[in-house]
Design an enzyme around this catalytic site. Structure first.
Site, short mmCIF file in Angstrom:
data_model
loop_
_atom_site.label_atom_id
_atom_site.label_comp_id
_atom_site.label_asym_id
_atom_site.label_seq_id
_atom_site.Cartn_x
_atom_site.Cartn_y
_atom_site.Cartn_z
N CYS A 2 -4.26 -7.35 2.45
CA CYS A 2 -4.53 -8.49 3.31
C CYS A 2 -4.26 -9.74 2.50
O CYS A 2 -4.57 -9.80 1.30
CB CYS A 2 -5.95 -8.57 3.84
SG CYS A 2 -6.41 -7.16 4.85
N ARG A 27 1.36 -8.42 1.28
CA ARG A 27 0.02 -7.85 1.10
C ARG A 27 -0.46 -7.07 2.31
O ARG A 27 -1.53 -6.44 2.28
CB ARG A 27 -0.98 -8.96 0.79
CG ARG A 27 -0.65 -9.75 -0.44
CD ARG A 27 -1.65 -10.85 -0.66
NE ARG A 27 -2.97 -10.32 -0.94
CZ ARG A 27 -3.41 -9.99 -2.14
NH1 ARG A 27 -2.63 -10.17 -3.18
NH2 ARG A 27 -4.62 -9.50 -2.31
N TRP A 75 -3.77 -5.81 6.38
CA TRP A 75 -3.45 -4.39 6.15
C TRP A 75 -4.72 -3.66 6.57
O TRP A 75 -5.77 -3.80 5.93
CB TRP A 75 -3.14 -4.16 4.68
CG TRP A 75 -2.66 -2.77 4.38
CD1 TRP A 75 -1.39 -2.31 4.48
CD2 TRP A 75 -3.46 -1.66 3.95
NE1 TRP A 75 -1.33 -0.99 4.13
CE2 TRP A 75 -2.58 -0.56 3.81
CE3 TRP A 75 -4.82 -1.48 3.68
CZ2 TRP A 75 -3.02 0.70 3.40
CZ3 TRP A 75 -5.25 -0.23 3.28
CH2 TRP A 75 -4.36 0.84 3.13
N ASN A 101 -10.47 -10.57 2.90
CA ASN A 101 -9.66 -9.53 2.25
C ASN A 101 -10.63 -8.69 1.43
O ASN A 101 -11.34 -9.21 0.59
CB ASN A 101 -8.61 -10.20 1.35
CG ASN A 101 -7.98 -9.24 0.34
OD1 ASN A 101 -7.60 -9.64 -0.75
ND2 ASN A 101 -7.84 -7.99 0.68
N GLY A 102 -10.66 -7.38 1.73
CA GLY A 102 -11.58 -6.51 0.99
C GLY A 102 -12.28 -5.55 1.95
O GLY A 102 -11.84 -5.37 3.09
N GLU A 486 9.89 8.36 -10.04
CA GLU A 486 10.03 6.99 -9.54
C GLU A 486 11.15 6.91 -8.49
O GLU A 486 11.01 6.24 -7.47
CB GLU A 486 10.29 6.04 -10.73
CG GLU A 486 10.53 4.60 -10.39
CD GLU A 486 9.38 3.90 -9.66
OE1 GLU A 486 8.29 4.48 -9.52
OE2 GLU A 486 9.61 2.78 -9.18
N LYS A 490 10.55 5.73 -4.65
CA LYS A 490 11.30 4.61 -4.05
C LYS A 490 11.87 5.03 -2.71
O LYS A 490 11.79 4.32 -1.72
CB LYS A 490 12.45 4.12 -4.94
CG LYS A 490 12.10 3.34 -6.18
CD LYS A 490 11.60 1.95 -5.93
CE LYS A 490 10.13 1.91 -5.68
NZ LYS A 490 9.21 1.89 -6.75
N GLU A 493 9.11 5.64 0.00
CA GLU A 493 8.44 4.39 0.39
C GLU A 493 9.24 3.60 1.42
O GLU A 493 8.67 3.09 2.37
CB GLU A 493 8.33 3.46 -0.85
CG GLU A 493 7.16 3.68 -1.73
CD GLU A 493 7.12 2.66 -2.87
OE1 GLU A 493 6.06 2.05 -3.04
OE2 GLU A 493 8.13 2.46 -3.58
N HIS A 509 10.26 27.23 -10.69
CA HIS A 509 8.92 27.71 -10.34
C HIS A 509 8.53 27.32 -8.92
O HIS A 509 7.35 27.25 -8.59
CB HIS A 509 7.89 27.18 -11.34
CG HIS A 509 8.16 27.63 -12.74
ND1 HIS A 509 8.07 28.95 -13.12
CD2 HIS A 509 8.57 26.95 -13.83
CE1 HIS A 509 8.39 29.06 -14.40
NE2 HIS A 509 8.70 27.86 -14.86
N LYS A 608 1.64 -4.26 -0.91
CA LYS A 608 1.99 -4.37 -2.32
C LYS A 608 0.78 -4.40 -3.22
O LYS A 608 0.76 -3.82 -4.29
CB LYS A 608 2.83 -5.62 -2.54
CG LYS A 608 3.36 -5.69 -3.94
CD LYS A 608 4.63 -6.44 -4.02
CE LYS A 608 5.26 -6.29 -5.36
NZ LYS A 608 5.80 -4.93 -5.58
C1 G6P Z 1 1.07 -0.18 -4.38
C2 G6P Z 1 2.49 -0.70 -4.39
C3 G6P Z 1 3.27 -0.02 -5.51
C4 G6P Z 1 2.56 -0.22 -6.85
C5 G6P Z 1 1.11 0.26 -6.78
C6 G6P Z 1 0.33 -0.18 -8.01
O1 G6P Z 1 1.04 1.15 -3.97
O2 G6P Z 1 3.11 -0.45 -3.15
O3 G6P Z 1 4.57 -0.58 -5.58
O4 G6P Z 1 3.24 0.48 -7.84
O5 G6P Z 1 0.45 -0.32 -5.65
O6 G6P Z 1 0.25 -1.57 -8.02
P1 G6P Z 1 0.06 -2.48 -9.29
O7 G6P Z 1 0.12 -3.88 -8.76
O8 G6P Z 1 -1.27 -2.14 -9.87
O9 G6P Z 1 1.17 -2.19 -10.22
#
Ligand code: G6P
Length: 613
Positions: A2, A27, A75, A101-102, A486, A490, A493, A509, A608
């Protein structure tokens, strides 16, 4: 998650708030809303993005002339995304309005209590409960909003950054935080509040980062910060060093693409003033007082989430190889709830782009309580993790706005590599010659990333062939194993294609059962100590008719004979290869998502900055 924005001043608040909300959309973007103080409080809110809210308000925007207001981009946590659950929320008498937010964890018991007193609720949110609770306190204390907010917050359990307005005190804005971020920009007779500094910097570079359990009270005559005991505190004004163009797309179609292409620069920025390869010097200004604890650590614990956790996995290999210190890498969310063994003086590296991830913050608090020394590896200057760590190193990657993390990952690897090299040098676990060689190699990485970016058109063409795939497998060994994870993250996501990352040797395995002519398998198969083994793994996939896309070292002649598609990357030391080999995977997921028509910068259900558990 948020994003919250508020304005207090003498200009119309609405345009400032809407612009700010757009900057904070990363956010959360389930719904958005504004409340403007003008002959009473006018509230507009709508499910969807900030643009949907603007459309919904339409011509009515012309009549929004009030100079104090609050705004929110959501969010969803409590209650599905809907117009009713969108913020701002009003108290049941309609006089108070709040953005939040929270999460208010004890909202259930508060709601029960308030319901028994006759209050009713329109939404399913914890936030409406909070504002009704504040209203109830106001009606009993006959005081000011700041007093009611203060009393409410002493009884609330959970995390919050809030801003509150009241029709009875129209030239006042009250804000508070605990656990969720809140920055206040100080202009000339005007104030800009936001979850981070990005909505603020075009108006002022003077900011105050509110600390936990602090309440800000803004009126035409004063700007006060108080604690929850009502004692006045001295605001600490800081200067933010951020350029406006760093938070705009600058001609790119998406922030994610811009951030991928920024990597040669962001990696260079992370090394600037720190790495001097010619002189053999590594200076990490943020690691001084506790440097000896780091150098002499018996073990290192790394915590993080998502992409930051993947950076931690690479760092594990680097620290163990260069420094000979045992490393454990933990998901912050698991670490905090499993009664981990932490001894006084243990070293914790907390990795976070945003510096606000709730699980990482909580893991830090737990480790700190048990006597560990915390080093924050953080991008966002002034963020909660940066401030709560004992020492650390900023990434200096500049704001990352695309929800899928790209340049923060490579910046994390850069900073972690520098820390490991500095420790190794001090411990004597690498020779001076090797140390210097590594410094030169690290310095050359931005140019190598630039060369990978030159393959973007080829990667776009490959993406077109795989955009309709249902599944993807990513395989790598050694340093390239976290890169496989990673790459898979990506892709899922932003394109919503199911993808799994695996250590290549583990394929036999289980995942090998999935392989047929429909299964694209991405191998990160650069020339390193496990190259021959990976070649065998590629053959195993080909024998089962899998389609192989391989990321290989420039000049490789063997794998191009087996793989269906190859993407070349320049050679480097295997410990630094993830900095280079991840880039084609970022591009692959980006182009696939674009070709599938997905919203790359704002993928569904994600945010994010995850400031809730
Ligand atoms: C969310 C974001 C990711 C990020 C993760 C950790 O899931 O979508 O892209 O890697 O949080 O966030 P941070 O800000 O702690 O790296």
């Amino acid at each position: 998650m948020c994003g919250i924005v508020a304005y207090f001043g003498n200009r119309p608040a609405y345009p400032i708030i809407v612009k700010g909300l757009k900057r904070l959309e990363y956010r959360g973007y389930d719904s958005a809303g504004v409340a403007i103080q003008q002959d009473g409080i006018v509230v507009h809110k709508k499910q969807g993005k900030v643009a949907d809210l603007e459309k919904h308000i339409g011509k009515a925007a012309d009549s929004l002339k009030g100079t104090i207001g609050i705004g929110h981009t959501r969010w969803a946590t409590h209650g599905e995304p809907s117009d009713i659950n969108a913020h701002p929320h009003r108290s049941s008498d309609g006089k108070l309005s709040i953005i939040h937010n929270g999460i208010i964890e004890n909202y259930g018991s508060l709601k029960k209590e308030l319901t028994s007193k006759g209050y009713t609720f329109k939404s399913d949110t914890d936030t409406e409960v909070l504002i009704t609770f504040i209203q109830d306190i106001l009606s009993n204390t006959d005081g000011t909003i700041e007093n009611a907010v203060r009393i409410a917050l002493t009884q609330v359990i959970g995390a919050y950054a809030i801003a509150v307005m009241s029709e009875d005190e129209p030239r006042k804005l009250v804000a508070a935080r605990k656990g969720s971020p809140l920055v206040i920009g100080i202009g000339k007779g005007e104030y800009f509040l936001a979850s981070d500094a990005t909505p603020i910097i075009e108006y002022t570079n003077e900011v105050v980062y509110l600390n936990d359990e602090e309440i800000a009270i803004i009126t035409d005559d004063e700007f006060l910060i108080k604690d929850t005991k009502d004692a006045q505190l001295n605001p600490y004004i800081q200067i933010v060093d951020m350029e406006l163009e760093t938070i705009e797309k600058g001609g790119y179609a998406h922030f994610m693409l811009k951030e991928i292409f920024e990597q040669p620069q962001s990696i260079t920025d992370g090394m600037r003033g720190r790495l001097n390869a010619e002189e053999g010097i590594l200076t990490l200004g943020g690691i001084r007082e506790y440097a000896d604890q780091l150098i002499n650590a018996e073990r290192i614990i790394i915590v993080g989430c998502g992409t930051s956790w993947h950076a931690g996995l690479v760092a594990e290999y680097i620290f163990e190889e260069f420094c000979r210190i045992p490393v454990e890498v933990e998901y912050a969310s698991e670490f905090r709830y499993r009664n981990p063994v932490i001894k006084k003086g243990d070293v914790v590296l907390a990795i976070s782009q945003s510096g606000e991830t709730a699980d990482t913050l909580a893991a830090i608090e737990l480790a700190k309580k048990k006597g560990a020394i915390i080093f924050g590896i953080v991008n966002t200057v002034g963020s909660s993790i940066a401030r709560t760590s004992h020492e650390g190193a900023y990434l200096h990657a500049g704001p990352e706005i695309g929800v899928a993390s790209t340049k923060a990952f490579t910046a994390q690897l850069t900073v972690l590599s520098m820390i490991a090299l500095r420790v190794a040098k001090n411990k004597g676990t690498i020779t001076d010659r090797k140390y210097r060689e590594f410094l030169h190699e690290l310095k050359s990485i931005p140019n190598k990333v630039k060369r990978v970016l030159e393959s973007s058109q080829k990667i776009e063409l490959i993406s077109d062939l795989f955009k309709d795939a249902k599944n993807f497998l990513y395989l790598g060994r050694g340093y390239n194993f976290p890169v496989a994870l990673e790459g898979a993250l990506k892709l899922k996501e932003i394109s919503y294609i199911h993808a799994e990352g695996y250590p290549a040797a583990e394929m036999k395995h289980g995942p090998i059962a999935l392989i047929d002519e429909e299964m694209p398998v991405v191998f990160i198969a650069t020339r390193d100590s496990s190259y021959d083994k990976v070649v065998s793994n590629i053959q195993e996939v080909k024998a089962r008719k899998g389609v192989v896309i391989a990321v290989v070292t420039e000049g490789d002649v063997l794998i191009p004979k087996m793989a269906d598609f190859v993407i070349e990357v320049p050679a480097t030391h295997e410990a630094f290869m993830p900095l280079v080999s991840v880039v084609p995977l970022q591009l692959l997921s980006y182009y696939i998502a674009v070709l599938r028509g997905c919203n790359v910068d704002q993928p569904r259900n994600l945010a994010k900055s995850v400031t809730v558990e």
